[in-house]
Design a protein around this motif. Structure first.
Motif, PDB file in Angstrom:
ATOM      1  N   LEU A 169     -17.278  23.880   1.143  1.00  0.00           N
ATOM      2  CA  LEU A 169     -18.134  24.264   0.015  1.00  0.00           C
ATOM      3  C   LEU A 169     -17.403  25.198  -0.942  1.00  0.00           C
ATOM      4  O   LEU A 169     -17.549  25.092  -2.168  1.00  0.00           O
ATOM      5  CB  LEU A 169     -19.411  24.933   0.532  1.00  0.00           C
ATOM      6  CG  LEU A 169     -20.430  24.021   1.215  1.00  0.00           C
ATOM      7  CD1 LEU A 169     -21.588  24.837   1.767  1.00  0.00           C
ATOM      8  CD2 LEU A 169     -20.947  22.965   0.239  1.00  0.00           C
ATOM      9  N   LEU A 170     -16.603  26.125  -0.396  1.00  0.00           N
ATOM     10  CA  LEU A 170     -15.848  27.038  -1.248  1.00  0.00           C
ATOM     11  C   LEU A 170     -14.816  26.280  -2.078  1.00  0.00           C
ATOM     12  O   LEU A 170     -14.638  26.565  -3.267  1.00  0.00           O
ATOM     13  CB  LEU A 170     -15.161  28.108  -0.394  1.00  0.00           C
ATOM     14  CG  LEU A 170     -14.339  29.147  -1.163  1.00  0.00           C
ATOM     15  CD1 LEU A 170     -15.217  29.934  -2.125  1.00  0.00           C
ATOM     16  CD2 LEU A 170     -13.631  30.102  -0.198  1.00  0.00           C
ATOM     17  N   ALA A 171     -14.117  25.326  -1.465  1.00  0.00           N
ATOM     18  CA  ALA A 171     -13.135  24.527  -2.207  1.00  0.00           C
ATOM     19  C   ALA A 171     -13.801  23.719  -3.312  1.00  0.00           C
ATOM     20  O   ALA A 171     -13.307  23.662  -4.443  1.00  0.00           O
ATOM     21  CB  ALA A 171     -12.388  23.597  -1.244  1.00  0.00           C
ATOM     22  N   VAL A 172     -14.945  23.118  -3.000  1.00  0.00           N
ATOM     23  CA  VAL A 172     -15.672  22.333  -4.006  1.00  0.00           C
ATOM     24  C   VAL A 172     -16.180  23.243  -5.126  1.00  0.00           C
ATOM     25  O   VAL A 172     -16.116  22.896  -6.314  1.00  0.00           O
ATOM     26  CB  VAL A 172     -16.842  21.576  -3.352  1.00  0.00           C
ATOM     27  CG1 VAL A 172     -17.724  20.911  -4.410  1.00  0.00           C
ATOM     28  CG2 VAL A 172     -16.311  20.524  -2.376  1.00  0.00           C
ATOM     29  N   GLN A 173     -16.665  24.425  -4.749  1.00  0.00           N
ATOM     30  CA  GLN A 173     -17.166  25.361  -5.763  1.00  0.00           C
ATOM     31  C   GLN A 173     -16.055  25.807  -6.702  1.00  0.00           C
ATOM     32  O   GLN A 173     -16.248  25.853  -7.923  1.00  0.00           O
ATOM     33  CB  GLN A 173     -17.796  26.583  -5.066  1.00  0.00           C
ATOM     34  CG  GLN A 173     -18.411  27.599  -6.001  1.00  0.00           C
ATOM     35  CD  GLN A 173     -17.411  28.625  -6.526  1.00  0.00           C
ATOM     36  OE1 GLN A 173     -16.390  28.885  -5.878  1.00  0.00           O
ATOM     37  NE2 GLN A 173     -17.693  29.197  -7.682  1.00  0.00           N
ATOM     38  N   ASN A 174     -14.899  26.141  -6.157  1.00  0.00           N
ATOM     39  CA  ASN A 174     -13.768  26.554  -6.991  1.00  0.00           C
ATOM     40  C   ASN A 174     -13.333  25.436  -7.926  1.00  0.00           C
ATOM     41  O   ASN A 174     -13.061  25.671  -9.122  1.00  0.00           O
ATOM     42  CB  ASN A 174     -12.592  26.965  -6.106  1.00  0.00           C
ATOM     43  CG  ASN A 174     -12.653  28.422  -5.696  1.00  0.00           C
ATOM     44  OD1 ASN A 174     -12.086  29.305  -6.348  1.00  0.00           O
ATOM     45  ND2 ASN A 174     -13.342  28.699  -4.612  1.00  0.00           N
ATOM     46  N   ALA A 175     -13.271  24.211  -7.408  1.00  0.00           N
ATOM     47  CA  ALA A 175     -12.877  23.076  -8.233  1.00  0.00           C
ATOM     48  C   ALA A 175     -13.902  22.809  -9.325  1.00  0.00           C
ATOM     49  O   ALA A 175     -13.541  22.545 -10.486  1.00  0.00           O
ATOM     50  CB  ALA A 175     -12.695  21.837  -7.359  1.00  0.00           C
ATOM     51  N   ALA A 176     -15.186  22.863  -8.977  1.00  0.00           N
ATOM     52  CA  ALA A 176     -16.240  22.635  -9.968  1.00  0.00           C
ATOM     53  C   ALA A 176     -16.210  23.691 -11.064  1.00  0.00           C
ATOM     54  O   ALA A 176     -16.383  23.384 -12.253  1.00  0.00           O
ATOM     55  CB  ALA A 176     -17.606  22.630  -9.282  1.00  0.00           C
TER      56      ALA A 176
END
Length: 352
Positions: A40-47
């Protein structure tokens, strides 16, 4: 998931000694929860990176980035405050409801240092980017992976095997390759007579030094926050820590916003001027990121947070290529593959 976010940090006393050793609860963290938070953190940073690039880089929307961060912190403040009041997890916070929130604000001295470190990093970012090119900034900032690991050893006494160190060095090099499209930006080497935007050698050195200070600050602040969540004698939940952090962040960002409004040359500029739906989305994503970082530091560690951030760089690069027409070449691809290998090499190593 709500109750899993409510951390319990228990102090233990050694028999026959007067000193107290503070440790995190030895109860193992569910691997599924840990992986879920990291993904979730990786997806949040990318988003966040993609939305910011789309809004500011492609649509050229005119709004204050400081105001976006401020609104994100306000959202985090109210969300964390709501869950702090309604969470029944064991905590050292005194009182219930608003009395509990008041106690948290009056007993938040340790969090102030963290806000100062974050603020210093933001100021140094503006200073550095005005004096060095994006390629230098991108390369040097990857060193925060190593400084985070170094502070984990020095402050937390964590043992990092040689395999993990090799994985971290590979991760740094991989992130540099992924950021290689920034190397194509022109370098200002001419004198100020030929190029008014060129900087002097002393200014350039000052910019590089500010980045190195940021690298140290980033590594230390991550470990400091992890230590606060896991290893202090004061038992506070993640929601309560985020409430404290958001409160002082809102105070500081409000002061910065007011100062920018007062000193603005254009009197028509005001709060939320030029805001769009994209700005609101970015603010909400940023607020989510703050909560995920705290959860990552509690249920994983600061080094794994760096790995998740590195994975987000790869994810945002490829999604940027597919959705926004961003750059993609063989060096980026090699860097992406190396990043994935480094992450697996680190996480699968069980030696100490």
């Amino acid at each position: 998931l709500f109750h899993s976010f409510s951390s319990k940090i228990m102090p233990t006393e050694e028999d026959g000694e007067n000193k107290t050793e503070v440790k995190a609860v030895s109860k193992p963290v569910d691997i599924t929860l840990r992986l879920t938070i990291l993904v979730l953190l990786a997806v949040q940073n990318a988003a966040h990176a993609l939305m910011s690039r789309y809004s500011k880089g492609i649509l050229r929307e005119k709004y204050s980035s400081t105001e976006v961060v401020l609104v994100g912190e306000v959202i985090k403040f109210f969300v964390a405050g709501f869950f702090s009041m309604n969470d029944n997890a064991e905590t050292d916070a005194v009182g219930v409801g608003f009395a509990k929130l008041s106690w948290l604000l009056l007993n938040s001295k340790r969090i102030i240092l963290l806000v100062i470190l974050y603020s210093l990093a933001n100021l140094l970012t503006y200073y550095a980017l005005a004096r060095v090119e994006a390629s230098v900034y991108s390369v040097l900032m990857q060193l925060k992976i190593l400084t985070t690991a170094a502070f984990a050893v020095l402050i937390l006494g964590r043992n990092i095997s040689s395999t993990k160190w090799r994985a971290l060095f590979l991760l740094v090099l991989s992130c540099i390759l992924v950021a290689s499209p920034a190397f194509n930006s022109p370098v200002s080497c001419n004198s100020k007579e030929k190029n008014p935007t060129a900087v002097s050698m002393m200014e350039y050195i000052g910019g590089v030094m500010s980045i190195l200070v940021m690298v140290l600050t980033s590594g230390y602040s991550s470990i400091y926050f992890e230590q606060m969540l896991k290893m202090t004698g004061e038992r506070l939940t993640i929601w309560e820590r985020n409430f404290q952090l958001a409160f002082y962040s809102v105070l500081l960002l409000t002061a910065m916003t007011v100062y920018a409004s007062v000193t603005a040359e254009n009197e028509a500029e005001g709060f939320l001027k030029g805001w769009t739906i994209n700005a609101w989305i970015i603010a909400c994503i940023g607020a989510t990121g703050g909560l995920l970082v705290a959860a990552t530091l509690k249920y994983a560690d600061a080094i794994l947070k760096s790995l998740a951030t590195s994975a987000s760089i790869v994810l945002s690069t490829y999604l940027g290529f597919l959705l926004l027409g961003g750059p993609l070449d063989v060096f980026v691809t090699i860097g992406a593959i190396s990043t994935i290998l480094a992450i697996f090499n680190y996480t699968l190593d069980t030696s100490t």
